[in-house]
Design an enzyme around this catalytic site. Sequence first.
Site, short mmCIF file in Angstrom:
data_model
loop_
_atom_site.label_atom_id
_atom_site.label_comp_id
_atom_site.label_asym_id
_atom_site.label_seq_id
_atom_site.Cartn_x
_atom_site.Cartn_y
_atom_site.Cartn_z
N HIS A 75 4.68 3.58 -12.34
CA HIS A 75 4.80 4.85 -11.60
C HIS A 75 5.79 5.73 -12.37
O HIS A 75 6.69 5.22 -13.03
CB HIS A 75 5.35 4.51 -10.21
CG HIS A 75 5.39 5.62 -9.23
ND1 HIS A 75 6.39 6.57 -9.22
CD2 HIS A 75 4.57 5.95 -8.21
CE1 HIS A 75 6.18 7.42 -8.22
NE2 HIS A 75 5.08 7.06 -7.58
N GLN A 114 5.63 -1.36 -4.15
CA GLN A 114 4.35 -1.77 -3.56
C GLN A 114 4.33 -3.25 -3.21
O GLN A 114 3.46 -3.71 -2.46
CB GLN A 114 3.18 -1.46 -4.52
CG GLN A 114 2.99 0.00 -4.81
CD GLN A 114 2.60 0.81 -3.58
OE1 GLN A 114 2.05 0.28 -2.61
NE2 GLN A 114 2.89 2.10 -3.60
N1 PLP Z 1 7.20 2.89 -7.66
C1 PLP Z 1 5.99 2.65 -7.18
C2 PLP Z 1 5.20 1.48 -7.69
C3 PLP Z 1 5.46 3.47 -6.18
O1 PLP Z 1 4.24 3.23 -5.70
C4 PLP Z 1 6.22 4.56 -5.72
C5 PLP Z 1 5.67 5.48 -4.71
O2 PLP Z 1 4.49 5.60 -4.55
C6 PLP Z 1 7.50 4.74 -6.23
C7 PLP Z 1 7.96 3.88 -7.20
C8 PLP Z 1 8.40 5.84 -5.75
O3 PLP Z 1 8.78 5.59 -4.42
P1 PLP Z 1 9.63 6.66 -3.58
O4 PLP Z 1 8.85 7.93 -3.66
O5 PLP Z 1 9.65 6.07 -2.22
O6 PLP Z 1 10.95 6.77 -4.22
#
Ligand code: PLP
Length: 408
Positions: free
Chosen positions: A122, A202
């Site tokens: 991500h 996730q």
């Molecule tokens: N990492 C992964 C694998 C994610 O799926 C997400 C959000 O979809 C994030 C990080 C970021 O999460 P947040 O927006 O809650 O900080």
Amino acid sequence: MDVNSLRSQFPQLKESVYGKPLVYLDNAATSLRPLSVVQAWDEMSLKHNSNLHRAVHKTAVDATEKFEATRVAVADFIGASSPKEIVFTSGTTQSINLLAACLENAGFFSEGDEILIAESEHHSNIVPWQMVAARKGLKIKVLPVDNNGEILISRLPELLTPKTKICCVAQVSNVLGIINPVREICEICHANGTLFLVDGAQGVAHLTTDVLALGCDFYAFSGHKMFAAPGVGVLYGKKQLLDSLPPYMGGGEMIESVSWEKTTFAPVPGRFEAGTQNISGVPTLVPAIELCKQLKTSEIEKEQEKIKNLILEAFEKDPDITLHGNPVEREKKIPLFSISVKGAHHEDLSLILDKMGIATRSGQMCAEPLMDRFGVTGMLRASFAPYNTLEEANYFIECLQKAIKMLK
Ligand code: PLP
């Protein structure tokens, strides 16, 4: 617990969209919230609202106790050795930014050092590292995935060098739904003297996490993807590593003593929690954790397997559908499906499904490098949670087929 009693705990599942019952398949973006979480949230706002760790009055002490009890519950939930290893943040994104900034401030990186990041990450686990890399003259290296989306562990020995300071990999990909072999990768990294960060955003709700068994140095996750309040997250770090890091932000309650001449900092984890924390949100992790634990021991897990098999079989039968994230062993995948459809744009499909009451995600899913890897501009994603039913899975497939026909 069966799926109907679980559903009754989530009021939003009774909502309609365009006159159709809501079928919520965007759980990877954020999960729905159960009454227990909403009640904990309200209770903090209505009865126990007070700033934390500061005042001696009863209300402040109650609020602080609830906050600190949450730290204990989180440590227990992810198998940390001590609550001192749990830092509260606003979410996975802040957890990773905090870590990257603290490592940089600790002088952990020298020019020419390397950071290894999986190709399926991500943006939250790419961009903070790129920002540090730009400031410190570091090299970002990519740990590739194969055509099924599985991480090519065989490439690790050639990618890891004495300069590889940290490796960053998601426990489960938010696009591919693949459960990555983080324990194995961690072992190889440690043998090279490389720190290992797991992005658990996730994974935390779907898997049983034991950070000690995983062996990782750091583990980050968000509350809102595991039924808790938004704006709440966690960074786990091994105590001796957190102890070695300087603070991230300066402000109230992260200090030991302040004078014009010299300021010293609080021990961990307080050192990383400057300013007023999320007083009402953090305690919602307690009922959310309780629910996650119940779900992992319930019949509902089997229902999730059935949903996964049903969807995978439906996709396999349709030559126009390409499933991204198709591991050789099905058990390496959670019920999260990202697809491309020949002759139909992902956004059009998502808009049509929306009119049928189905909430899906379309686009790059904050993983642009992975879209490039698969040669697409975006995908359509359906991500299931334990409150989704087989009936909803069937309805999704039926509506998807209708939507594809309409666009062809
Ligand atoms: N990492 C992964 C694998 C994610 O799926 C997400 C959000 O979809 C994030 C990080 C970021 O999460 P947040 O927006 O809650 O900080």
